[in-house]
Design a protein around this motif. Structure first.
Motif, PDB file in Angstrom:
ATOM      1  N   VAL A 140      77.007  39.933  53.444  1.00 28.36           N
ATOM      2  CA  VAL A 140      78.178  40.800  53.130  1.00 28.36           C
ATOM      3  C   VAL A 140      77.644  41.809  52.171  1.00 28.36           C
ATOM      4  O   VAL A 140      77.357  42.007  51.069  1.00 28.36           O
ATOM      5  CB  VAL A 140      79.265  39.974  51.976  1.00 28.36           C
ATOM      6  CG1 VAL A 140      80.492  40.024  52.081  1.00 28.36           C
ATOM      7  CG2 VAL A 140      79.235  38.382  52.991  1.00 28.36           C
ATOM      8  N   GLN A 141      77.993  43.303  53.043  1.00 25.85           N
ATOM      9  CA  GLN A 141      77.580  44.115  52.785  1.00 25.85           C
ATOM     10  C   GLN A 141      78.141  44.852  50.974  1.00 25.85           C
ATOM     11  O   GLN A 141      78.378  45.991  50.600  1.00 25.85           O
ATOM     12  CB  GLN A 141      77.569  45.225  52.895  1.00 25.85           C
ATOM     13  CG  GLN A 141      76.021  44.805  54.758  1.00 25.85           C
ATOM     14  CD  GLN A 141      76.473  43.441  55.307  1.00 25.85           C
ATOM     15  OE1 GLN A 141      77.432  43.637  55.911  1.00 25.85           O
ATOM     16  NE2 GLN A 141      75.065  43.792  55.963  1.00 25.85           N
ATOM     17  N   TRP A 142      79.279  44.447  51.539  1.00 24.27           N
ATOM     18  CA  TRP A 142      80.704  45.316  50.117  1.00 24.27           C
ATOM     19  C   TRP A 142      80.427  45.499  48.811  1.00 24.27           C
ATOM     20  O   TRP A 142      81.036  45.626  47.976  1.00 24.27           O
ATOM     21  CB  TRP A 142      82.055  45.031  50.612  1.00 24.27           C
ATOM     22  CG  TRP A 142      82.461  43.804  51.197  1.00 24.27           C
ATOM     23  CD1 TRP A 142      82.388  42.940  51.914  1.00 24.27           C
ATOM     24  CD2 TRP A 142      83.137  42.948  49.260  1.00 24.27           C
ATOM     25  NE1 TRP A 142      83.113  41.855  51.333  1.00 24.27           N
ATOM     26  CE2 TRP A 142      83.532  41.150  49.855  1.00 24.27           C
ATOM     27  CE3 TRP A 142      83.683  43.973  48.024  1.00 24.27           C
ATOM     28  CZ2 TRP A 142      84.070  40.936  49.065  1.00 24.27           C
ATOM     29  CZ3 TRP A 142      83.911  42.829  47.208  1.00 24.27           C
ATOM     30  CH2 TRP A 142      83.922  41.843  47.816  1.00 24.27           C
ATOM     31  N   PRO A 143      80.020  43.773  48.169  1.00 32.39           N
ATOM     32  CA  PRO A 143      80.189  43.431  47.233  1.00 32.39           C
ATOM     33  C   PRO A 143      79.327  44.274  46.197  1.00 32.39           C
ATOM     34  O   PRO A 143      79.514  44.349  44.986  1.00 32.39           O
ATOM     35  CB  PRO A 143      79.551  41.906  46.774  1.00 32.39           C
ATOM     36  CG  PRO A 143      79.914  41.308  47.899  1.00 32.39           C
ATOM     37  CD  PRO A 143      80.176  42.698  48.983  1.00 32.39           C
ATOM     38  N   PRO A 144      77.615  44.642  46.134  1.00 27.52           N
ATOM     39  CA  PRO A 144      77.530  45.720  45.610  1.00 27.52           C
ATOM     40  C   PRO A 144      78.106  47.041  45.816  1.00 27.52           C
ATOM     41  O   PRO A 144      77.559  47.680  44.535  1.00 27.52           O
ATOM     42  CB  PRO A 144      75.952  45.922  46.377  1.00 27.52           C
ATOM     43  CG  PRO A 144      75.529  44.715  46.952  1.00 27.52           C
ATOM     44  CD  PRO A 144      76.295  44.284  47.056  1.00 27.52           C
ATOM     45  N   VAL A 145      78.678  47.617  46.834  1.00 29.42           N
ATOM     46  CA  VAL A 145      79.568  49.240  46.439  1.00 29.42           C
ATOM     47  C   VAL A 145      80.659  49.052  45.765  1.00 29.42           C
ATOM     48  O   VAL A 145      81.182  49.823  44.657  1.00 29.42           O
ATOM     49  CB  VAL A 145      79.599  49.067  48.092  1.00 29.42           C
ATOM     50  CG1 VAL A 145      80.798  50.267  48.078  1.00 29.42           C
ATOM     51  CG2 VAL A 145      78.398  48.982  49.039  1.00 29.42           C
ATOM     52  N   ALA A 146      81.157  47.956  46.616  1.00 27.53           N
ATOM     53  CA  ALA A 146      82.290  47.324  44.948  1.00 27.53           C
ATOM     54  C   ALA A 146      82.116  47.087  43.619  1.00 27.53           C
ATOM     55  O   ALA A 146      82.723  48.046  42.967  1.00 27.53           O
ATOM     56  CB  ALA A 146      82.905  46.099  45.687  1.00 27.53           C
ATOM     57  N   LEU A 147      80.983  46.575  43.262  1.00 25.06           N
ATOM     58  CA  LEU A 147      80.440  46.521  41.990  1.00 25.06           C
ATOM     59  C   LEU A 147      80.155  48.190  41.053  1.00 25.06           C
ATOM     60  O   LEU A 147      80.055  48.596  40.205  1.00 25.06           O
ATOM     61  CB  LEU A 147      79.150  45.779  42.369  1.00 25.06           C
ATOM     62  CG  LEU A 147      78.553  45.447  40.597  1.00 25.06           C
ATOM     63  CD1 LEU A 147      79.826  44.709  39.379  1.00 25.06           C
ATOM     64  CD2 LEU A 147      77.814  44.278  40.717  1.00 25.06           C
ATOM     65  N   LEU A 148      79.567  48.451  42.009  1.00 29.90           N
ATOM     66  CA  LEU A 148      79.155  49.994  41.865  1.00 29.90           C
ATOM     67  C   LEU A 148      79.945  51.281  41.647  1.00 29.90           C
ATOM     68  O   LEU A 148      80.023  51.302  40.433  1.00 29.90           O
ATOM     69  CB  LEU A 148      77.623  50.681  42.779  1.00 29.90           C
ATOM     70  CG  LEU A 148      77.683  52.411  43.078  1.00 29.90           C
ATOM     71  CD1 LEU A 148      76.785  52.654  41.252  1.00 29.90           C
ATOM     72  CD2 LEU A 148      77.516  52.612  44.031  1.00 29.90           C
ATOM     73  N   ILE A 149      81.285  50.742  42.489  1.00 31.63           N
ATOM     74  CA  ILE A 149      82.254  51.764  42.061  1.00 31.63           C
ATOM     75  C   ILE A 149      82.848  51.512  40.388  1.00 31.63           C
ATOM     76  O   ILE A 149      83.318  52.003  39.672  1.00 31.63           O
ATOM     77  CB  ILE A 149      83.582  50.938  42.955  1.00 31.63           C
ATOM     78  CG1 ILE A 149      83.402  52.136  43.919  1.00 31.63           C
ATOM     79  CG2 ILE A 149      85.336  52.210  42.916  1.00 31.63           C
ATOM     80  CD1 ILE A 149      83.814  51.621  45.348  1.00 31.63           C
ATOM     81  N   VAL A 150      83.121  49.758  40.153  1.00 33.20           N
ATOM     82  CA  VAL A 150      83.710  49.086  38.958  1.00 33.20           C
ATOM     83  C   VAL A 150      82.680  50.032  37.661  1.00 33.20           C
ATOM     84  O   VAL A 150      82.885  50.009  36.852  1.00 33.20           O
ATOM     85  CB  VAL A 150      83.653  47.769  39.003  1.00 33.20           C
ATOM     86  CG1 VAL A 150      83.908  47.269  37.686  1.00 33.20           C
ATOM     87  CG2 VAL A 150      84.921  47.496  39.715  1.00 33.20           C
ATOM     88  N   VAL A 151      80.898  49.378  37.820  1.00 31.04           N
ATOM     89  CA  VAL A 151      80.442  50.312  36.814  1.00 31.04           C
ATOM     90  C   VAL A 151      80.451  51.481  36.701  1.00 31.04           C
ATOM     91  O   VAL A 151      80.909  51.997  35.413  1.00 31.04           O
ATOM     92  CB  VAL A 151      79.112  49.705  37.058  1.00 31.04           C
ATOM     93  CG1 VAL A 151      77.948  51.147  36.388  1.00 31.04           C
ATOM     94  CG2 VAL A 151      78.366  48.595  37.003  1.00 31.04           C
ATOM     95  N   ALA A 182      76.893  36.615  46.612  1.00 35.38           N
ATOM     96  CA  ALA A 182      77.433  37.044  47.677  1.00 35.38           C
ATOM     97  C   ALA A 182      75.524  38.022  47.983  1.00 35.38           C
ATOM     98  O   ALA A 182      75.327  37.953  47.292  1.00 35.38           O
ATOM     99  CB  ALA A 182      78.131  38.068  47.273  1.00 35.38           C
ATOM    100  N   SER A 183      75.366  37.622  49.338  1.00 41.39           N
ATOM    101  CA  SER A 183      74.091  37.468  49.663  1.00 41.39           C
ATOM    102  C   SER A 183      74.232  38.704  50.369  1.00 41.39           C
ATOM    103  O   SER A 183      75.264  39.560  51.143  1.00 41.39           O
ATOM    104  CB  SER A 183      73.853  37.182  51.114  1.00 41.39           C
ATOM    105  OG  SER A 183      72.662  37.667  51.480  1.00 41.39           O
TER     106      SER A 183
END
Length: 131
Positions: free
Chosen positions: A47-58, A42-43
């Protein structure tokens, strides 16, 4: 003198808090890694939420199970339970990660350098011993 319920136990001497610079470096490394991985599907400009969601998971998985994220490993710090020094587990890791994603709780620190996210999760970020 009896201790009140509001007193927080003092951390053992071996749990000296890490400096703010090390924490910031670790967070920036983790954020860059999350941006790079999220940009594969995702760019971040659209779309701004994927990196934030990934940071939470990581943060949840790595801190909960291994006491450090990749950025923390490079910055030579760990996130452990306060005051026992053990791993915090996935549920407490999730609480910490969700509050960290909001950023403001991380800026509300106590005299030991523990942000609100660390106090809620019952954790402390410490420096790794050299060696």
């Amino acid at each position: 003198m009896a201790a009140s319920a509001n007193d927080t136990p003092a951390a053992p001497a071996h749990l000296e808090p890490a400096g703010g610079g090390q924490r910031l470096i670790a967070l920036l490394i983790d954020w860059i890694l999350c941006l790079l991985v999220a940009s594969l599907y995702a760019s971040p400009y659209q779309v701004q939420w994927p990196p934030v969601a990934l940071l939470i998971v990581v943060n949840t998985v790595f801190i909960g199970l291994f006491a450090e994220t990749p950025g923390m490993r490079l910055a030579r710090i760990r996130c452990v339970g306060h005051p026992d020094g053990g791993r915090i587990g996935l549920l407490r890791g999730l609480y910490r990660a969700l509050l960290l994603a909001l950023l403001i709780p991380a800026l509300i620190a106590d005299d030991r350098g523990r942000g609100l996210h660390d106090r809620v999760a019952g954790s402390i970020v410490i420096g790794k011993p050299r060696g």
